[in-house]
Design a protein around this motif. Structure first.
Motif, mmCIF file in Angstrom:
data_model
loop_
_atom_site.group_PDB
_atom_site.id
_atom_site.type_symbol
_atom_site.label_atom_id
_atom_site.label_comp_id
_atom_site.label_asym_id
_atom_site.label_seq_id
_atom_site.Cartn_x
_atom_site.Cartn_y
_atom_site.Cartn_z
ATOM 1 N N MET A 217 8.208 -10.460 11.179
ATOM 2 C CA MET A 217 9.393 -11.390 10.815
ATOM 3 C C MET A 217 8.510 -12.798 11.272
ATOM 4 N N SER A 218 9.480 -13.472 10.688
ATOM 5 C CA SER A 218 9.259 -15.021 11.366
ATOM 6 C C SER A 218 8.807 -15.303 12.182
ATOM 7 N N LYS A 219 8.391 -16.506 13.176
ATOM 8 C CA LYS A 219 8.035 -17.222 13.618
ATOM 9 C C LYS A 219 9.611 -17.585 14.255
ATOM 10 N N SER A 220 10.811 -17.516 14.165
ATOM 11 C CA SER A 220 12.094 -17.780 14.275
ATOM 12 C C SER A 220 12.756 -16.182 15.826
ATOM 13 N N GLY A 221 12.216 -15.073 14.998
ATOM 14 C CA GLY A 221 12.155 -14.206 15.712
ATOM 15 C C GLY A 221 13.000 -13.720 14.288
ATOM 16 N N MET A 222 13.926 -13.914 13.427
ATOM 17 C CA MET A 222 14.654 -13.407 12.635
ATOM 18 C C MET A 222 13.906 -12.528 11.181
ATOM 19 N N LYS A 223 13.752 -12.051 10.635
ATOM 20 C CA LYS A 223 13.463 -10.674 9.294
ATOM 21 C C LYS A 223 13.559 -11.661 8.502
ATOM 22 N N THR A 224 12.521 -11.297 7.072
ATOM 23 C CA THR A 224 12.064 -12.253 6.353
ATOM 24 C C THR A 224 12.700 -11.361 5.709
ATOM 25 N N LEU A 225 13.394 -11.867 5.008
ATOM 26 C CA LEU A 225 14.304 -11.160 3.599
ATOM 27 C C LEU A 225 13.380 -11.661 2.279
ATOM 28 N N PHE A 226 13.395 -10.160 1.554
ATOM 29 C CA PHE A 226 12.394 -10.708 0.068
ATOM 30 C C PHE A 226 13.490 -10.028 -1.121
ATOM 31 N N ASN A 227 13.382 -11.579 -1.680
ATOM 32 C CA ASN A 227 14.614 -10.953 -3.794
ATOM 33 C C ASN A 227 14.678 -10.128 -4.068
ATOM 34 N N HIS A 228 15.165 -9.224 -4.408
ATOM 35 C CA HIS A 228 15.037 -7.939 -5.596
ATOM 36 C C HIS A 228 13.907 -8.168 -6.680
ATOM 37 N N GLU A 229 13.280 -8.437 -6.709
ATOM 38 C CA GLU A 229 12.035 -8.905 -8.271
ATOM 39 C C GLU A 229 10.511 -8.602 -7.058
ATOM 40 N N GLN A 230 11.146 -9.211 -5.912
ATOM 41 C CA GLN A 230 10.195 -9.056 -4.970
ATOM 42 C C GLN A 230 9.814 -7.722 -4.524
ATOM 43 N N LEU A 231 10.823 -6.813 -4.140
ATOM 44 C CA LEU A 231 11.176 -5.872 -3.722
ATOM 45 C C LEU A 231 11.012 -4.931 -4.835
ATOM 46 N N GLU A 232 11.307 -5.415 -6.230
ATOM 47 C CA GLU A 232 10.698 -4.192 -6.990
ATOM 48 C C GLU A 232 9.376 -4.257 -7.596
ATOM 49 N N ALA A 233 9.223 -5.508 -7.499
ATOM 50 C CA ALA A 233 7.717 -5.550 -7.518
ATOM 51 C C ALA A 233 6.643 -4.204 -6.737
ATOM 52 N N ALA A 234 6.974 -4.842 -5.004
ATOM 53 C CA ALA A 234 6.055 -3.726 -3.983
ATOM 54 C C ALA A 234 6.485 -2.506 -4.573
ATOM 55 N N LEU A 235 8.236 -2.105 -4.503
ATOM 56 C CA LEU A 235 8.083 -0.181 -4.508
ATOM 57 C C LEU A 235 7.226 0.229 -5.778
ATOM 58 N N TYR A 236 7.147 -0.815 -7.122
ATOM 59 C CA TYR A 236 6.640 -0.214 -8.315
ATOM 60 C C TYR A 236 4.976 -0.067 -7.749
ATOM 61 N N ASN A 237 4.636 -0.626 -6.799
ATOM 62 C CA ASN A 237 3.628 -0.830 -6.968
ATOM 63 C C ASN A 237 3.165 0.208 -5.505
ATOM 64 N N ALA A 238 3.911 0.913 -4.825
ATOM 65 C CA ALA A 238 3.921 1.498 -3.462
ATOM 66 C C ALA A 238 3.917 2.593 -4.799
ATOM 67 N N THR A 239 4.833 3.415 -4.978
ATOM 68 C CA THR A 239 5.158 4.434 -6.081
ATOM 69 C C THR A 239 3.716 4.957 -7.147
ATOM 70 N N ASP A 240 2.876 3.584 -7.268
ATOM 71 C CA ASP A 240 2.391 3.910 -8.401
ATOM 72 C C ASP A 240 0.988 4.537 -7.845
ATOM 73 N N ILE A 241 0.570 4.074 -6.159
ATOM 74 C CA ILE A 241 -0.436 4.011 -5.743
ATOM 75 C C ILE A 241 -0.414 5.490 -4.781
ATOM 76 N N LEU A 242 1.009 5.886 -4.597
ATOM 77 C CA LEU A 242 0.988 7.093 -3.956
ATOM 78 C C LEU A 242 1.157 8.340 -5.345
ATOM 79 N N ASP A 243 1.564 8.052 -6.458
ATOM 80 C CA ASP A 243 1.785 8.862 -7.373
ATOM 81 C C ASP A 243 0.159 9.204 -7.912
ATOM 82 N N ARG A 244 -0.677 8.094 -8.083
ATOM 83 C CA ARG A 244 -2.330 8.305 -7.696
ATOM 84 C C ARG A 244 -2.122 9.517 -7.381
ATOM 85 N N CYS A 245 -2.169 9.141 -5.705
ATOM 86 C CA CYS A 245 -2.593 10.326 -4.855
ATOM 87 C C CYS A 245 -2.371 11.757 -5.156
#
Length: 107
Positions: free
Chosen positions: A1-29
């Motif tokens: 959460m941000s300092k104002s108490g509202m959730k920080t929203l990420f754009n689709h490019e950021q989410l896509e990179a995080a999703l690929y990171n997560a699936t890569d790591i979990l696939d390796r496991c």
């Protein structure tokens, strides 16, 4: 959460990179996983149309979290030389998570 108490929203490019990171790591496991919450809803049309969200949500059944899987997760989270992009790794009672380029990944 941000300092104002509202959730920080990420754009689709950021989410896509995080999703690929997560699936890569979990696939390796070699652990089966499912996408949850906004991640599951949005991915049906492809990662390029992920809507703004506050992170990537993934579920794994406890029975698949064997000592070997935990060992791999710990290795990936601590090994900076291999650069798996796991920042701020944390374990909680019902799961674990990390950040990839600032985007929270919650498992």
């Amino acid at each position: 959460m941000s300092k104002s108490g509202m959730k920080t929203l990420f754009n689709h490019e950021q989410l896509e990179a995080a999703l690929y990171n997560a699936t890569d790591i979990l696939d390796r496991c070699m652990v089966p996983y499912v996408l949850l919450k906004d991640t599951a809803r949005d991915i049906r049309n492809g990662p390029e149309v992920l809507n703004e969200a506050d992170g990537v949500y993934i579920g794994i059944e406890k029975r698949y979290m064997t000592p070997e899987v935990w060992s791999n997760i710990h290795t990936f989270s601590q090994n900076k030389d291999l650069n798996y992009g796991m920042q701020d790794y944390i374990e909680v009672e019902n799961g674990f998570g990390w950040k990839h380029q600032g985007v929270p990944i919650i498992v």
